[in-house]
Scaffold this motif. Sequence first.
Motif, PDB file in Angstrom:
ATOM      1  N   ALA A 151      -3.964  60.554 -17.416  1.00  0.00           N
ATOM      2  CA  ALA A 151      -4.384  59.189 -17.731  1.00  0.00           C
ATOM      3  C   ALA A 151      -5.815  58.944 -17.277  1.00  0.00           C
ATOM      4  O   ALA A 151      -6.617  58.327 -18.000  1.00  0.00           O
ATOM      5  CB  ALA A 151      -3.440  58.187 -17.072  1.00  0.00           C
ATOM      6  N   LEU A 152      -6.170  59.434 -16.094  1.00  0.00           N
ATOM      7  CA  LEU A 152      -7.542  59.285 -15.603  1.00  0.00           C
ATOM      8  C   LEU A 152      -8.530  59.991 -16.525  1.00  0.00           C
ATOM      9  O   LEU A 152      -9.615  59.466 -16.814  1.00  0.00           O
ATOM     10  CB  LEU A 152      -7.651  59.854 -14.188  1.00  0.00           C
ATOM     11  N   LYS A 153      -8.145  61.163 -16.985  1.00  0.00           N
ATOM     12  CA  LYS A 153      -9.004  61.907 -17.910  1.00  0.00           C
ATOM     13  C   LYS A 153      -9.216  61.122 -19.200  1.00  0.00           C
ATOM     14  O   LYS A 153     -10.333  61.049 -19.734  1.00  0.00           O
ATOM     15  CB  LYS A 153      -8.385  63.274 -18.207  1.00  0.00           C
ATOM     16  N   LYS A 154      -8.144  60.518 -19.706  1.00  0.00           N
ATOM     17  CA  LYS A 154      -8.238  59.710 -20.924  1.00  0.00           C
ATOM     18  C   LYS A 154      -9.140  58.497 -20.700  1.00  0.00           C
ATOM     19  O   LYS A 154     -10.018  58.204 -21.527  1.00  0.00           O
ATOM     20  CB  LYS A 154      -6.838  59.252 -21.333  1.00  0.00           C
ATOM     21  N   LEU A 155      -8.951  57.794 -19.604  1.00  0.00           N
ATOM     22  CA  LEU A 155      -9.750  56.602 -19.315  1.00  0.00           C
ATOM     23  C   LEU A 155     -11.218  56.957 -19.099  1.00  0.00           C
ATOM     24  O   LEU A 155     -12.114  56.218 -19.503  1.00  0.00           O
ATOM     25  CB  LEU A 155      -9.190  55.882 -18.086  1.00  0.00           C
ATOM     26  N   GLU A 156     -11.459  58.095 -18.476  1.00  0.00           N
ATOM     27  CA  GLU A 156     -12.841  58.531 -18.283  1.00  0.00           C
ATOM     28  C   GLU A 156     -13.478  58.877 -19.624  1.00  0.00           C
ATOM     29  O   GLU A 156     -14.648  58.557 -19.872  1.00  0.00           O
ATOM     30  CB  GLU A 156     -12.875  59.736 -17.348  1.00  0.00           C
ATOM     31  N   GLY A 157     -12.712  59.503 -20.515  1.00  0.00           N
ATOM     32  CA  GLY A 157     -13.227  59.831 -21.840  1.00  0.00           C
ATOM     33  C   GLY A 157     -13.549  58.603 -22.665  1.00  0.00           C
ATOM     34  O   GLY A 157     -14.442  58.642 -23.521  1.00  0.00           O
ATOM     35  N   LYS A 182     -18.663  48.794 -24.447  1.00  0.00           N
ATOM     36  CA  LYS A 182     -20.104  49.049 -24.493  1.00  0.00           C
ATOM     37  C   LYS A 182     -20.537  50.186 -23.576  1.00  0.00           C
ATOM     38  O   LYS A 182     -21.658  50.687 -23.688  1.00  0.00           O
ATOM     39  CB  LYS A 182     -20.866  47.781 -24.110  1.00  0.00           C
ATOM     40  N   SER A 183     -19.680  50.574 -22.638  1.00  0.00           N
ATOM     41  CA  SER A 183     -20.034  51.664 -21.735  1.00  0.00           C
ATOM     42  C   SER A 183     -19.969  53.003 -22.447  1.00  0.00           C
ATOM     43  O   SER A 183     -19.238  53.165 -23.436  1.00  0.00           O
ATOM     44  CB  SER A 183     -19.101  51.688 -20.527  1.00  0.00           C
ATOM     45  N   THR A 184     -20.701  53.962 -21.952  1.00  0.00           N
ATOM     46  CA  THR A 184     -20.659  55.343 -22.437  1.00  0.00           C
ATOM     47  C   THR A 184     -20.581  56.255 -21.225  1.00  0.00           C
ATOM     48  O   THR A 184     -20.884  55.838 -20.104  1.00  0.00           O
ATOM     49  CB  THR A 184     -21.916  55.699 -23.254  1.00  0.00           C
ATOM     50  N   PRO A 185     -20.167  57.513 -21.420  1.00  0.00           N
ATOM     51  CA  PRO A 185     -20.141  58.429 -20.276  1.00  0.00           C
ATOM     52  C   PRO A 185     -21.503  58.574 -19.602  1.00  0.00           C
ATOM     53  O   PRO A 185     -21.581  58.832 -18.399  1.00  0.00           O
ATOM     54  CB  PRO A 185     -19.696  59.754 -20.925  1.00  0.00           C
ATOM     55  N   ALA A 186     -22.567  58.374 -20.371  1.00  0.00           N
ATOM     56  CA  ALA A 186     -23.911  58.515 -19.798  1.00  0.00           C
ATOM     57  C   ALA A 186     -24.415  57.232 -19.159  1.00  0.00           C
ATOM     58  O   ALA A 186     -25.263  57.273 -18.249  1.00  0.00           O
ATOM     59  CB  ALA A 186     -24.891  58.959 -20.891  1.00  0.00           C
ATOM     60  N   ALA A 187     -23.939  56.094 -19.609  1.00  0.00           N
ATOM     61  CA  ALA A 187     -24.430  54.809 -19.101  1.00  0.00           C
ATOM     62  C   ALA A 187     -23.267  53.820 -19.031  1.00  0.00           C
ATOM     63  O   ALA A 187     -22.936  53.176 -20.021  1.00  0.00           O
ATOM     64  CB  ALA A 187     -25.547  54.268 -19.996  1.00  0.00           C
ATOM     65  N   GLY A 188     -22.653  53.744 -17.858  1.00  0.00           N
ATOM     66  CA  GLY A 188     -21.514  52.864 -17.681  1.00  0.00           C
ATOM     67  C   GLY A 188     -21.906  51.499 -17.163  1.00  0.00           C
ATOM     68  O   GLY A 188     -22.835  51.365 -16.364  1.00  0.00           O
ATOM     69  N   ILE A 189     -21.205  50.475 -17.629  1.00  0.00           N
ATOM     70  CA  ILE A 189     -21.418  49.109 -17.160  1.00  0.00           C
ATOM     71  C   ILE A 189     -20.331  48.798 -16.135  1.00  0.00           C
ATOM     72  O   ILE A 189     -19.143  48.815 -16.473  1.00  0.00           O
ATOM     73  CB  ILE A 189     -21.331  48.098 -18.324  1.00  0.00           C
ATOM     74  N   PRO A 190     -20.676  48.545 -14.882  1.00  0.00           N
ATOM     75  CA  PRO A 190     -19.645  48.266 -13.876  1.00  0.00           C
ATOM     76  C   PRO A 190     -18.756  47.102 -14.292  1.00  0.00           C
ATOM     77  O   PRO A 190     -19.212  46.134 -14.899  1.00  0.00           O
ATOM     78  CB  PRO A 190     -20.472  47.928 -12.630  1.00  0.00           C
ATOM     79  N   TYR A 191     -17.490  47.206 -13.958  1.00  0.00           N
ATOM     80  CA  TYR A 191     -16.529  46.161 -14.319  1.00  0.00           C
ATOM     81  C   TYR A 191     -16.718  44.924 -13.458  1.00  0.00           C
ATOM     82  O   TYR A 191     -16.956  45.001 -12.256  1.00  0.00           O
ATOM     83  CB  TYR A 191     -15.101  46.669 -14.147  1.00  0.00           C
TER      84      TYR A 191
END
Length: 358
Positions: A151-157, A182-191
């Motif tokens: 599940a963590l892998k899926k959420l990270e993807g 709007k987040s991407t693996p390269a540029a995440g927006i903190p929750y």
Amino acid sequence: MPAEDGKVEVRLQTLKDLRRAELPAVTAAAQRIWEQGLQPATIRIRRSYVRNETMKLVEDERKPLPMADRPLSARMIAPKGVALKFHLTQLFAAQCAVKPGKPWFHPYPVEPTVQDDASWAGLVAVHATYKGPGIQSASVATNKRRQLTQALKKLEGLALIRATTGPGRARQGFEMLCENGKSTPAAGIPYSVPSSSEAYLEVPREFFTNGWVHVLTMSEIAALLMWFDALKFDPTRTSDTSIIVTRVTSDTRQGFYGLGRETYETHQQLDAFQLLDVIRPEERHYDGKWEDYKQDTSDLFCHRVTPTPQGFQRKADDVVLEVLQRRDILGTWSRSLNAPVRRHERIKMRPTNKKQKA
């Protein structure tokens, strides 16, 4: 045995296993963090998590939207896995900890630590059965750890979380990212918890504290999120202004919410669980088909849905177990004979020009 009957039988056994194992402890943990926290009455979820900002074109009911074109919640529908339930639980825990507009800087570790026994593993119920041979408790714990890791892998993807400790999937910590897509693996927006100026739907806190998030299927949860969104943003007027009613057309269901026909049909289960009241047009059969349907028929109407405010205040496993047992015997989704009168039976729909088939 019909395929549907087989699924009900498996689901019934799974629920019984969860009730004997960790479901009581998991729901008690959710209730505890709510009581010790800010005690939000509802959990806010950004609208773009469940609904595309623009409608996608679906030419054929049998060919749903490509995965990349679906909103985040619809991408997590799967026969197995707990990614959607895990992520919704994260949103619940965050909003018990911080106020709207604020970030949550210290989420729980995945597993308990010496310093803190609160953990995501303690808040997510997983059907982790003994596969043998070996020590049974160790096997169950390993199975659950594997499912949480997937599940963590899926959420990270999906760029919904970002690792904060060490390499590898067996990490203890992660940072939550914004669920607006709007987040991407390269540029995440903190929750941060959605503020009042944002578009968001609301889920009753009892969805978590009474265990509904753990006993409903992924499709039922995704459909429920769709109905919550439609009830807030696309209500239909009725003769009784105290009752909110909505409907979702086929184009909207597929193009905006990314949900197929099978997910839509879970309104039968949600109605049987008394989480929604479903108003079926007289011309429509129980299975959703129309009498004398023609493509150019002018009097087609969708199912209408109205919420049942008290529905989530009951223990989810008790309700679902009773309905599944009745479904296993009778072969239909139905409510208990002691269920309260449906709210919509005392209202009349006002005329509408919406003619699309659901």
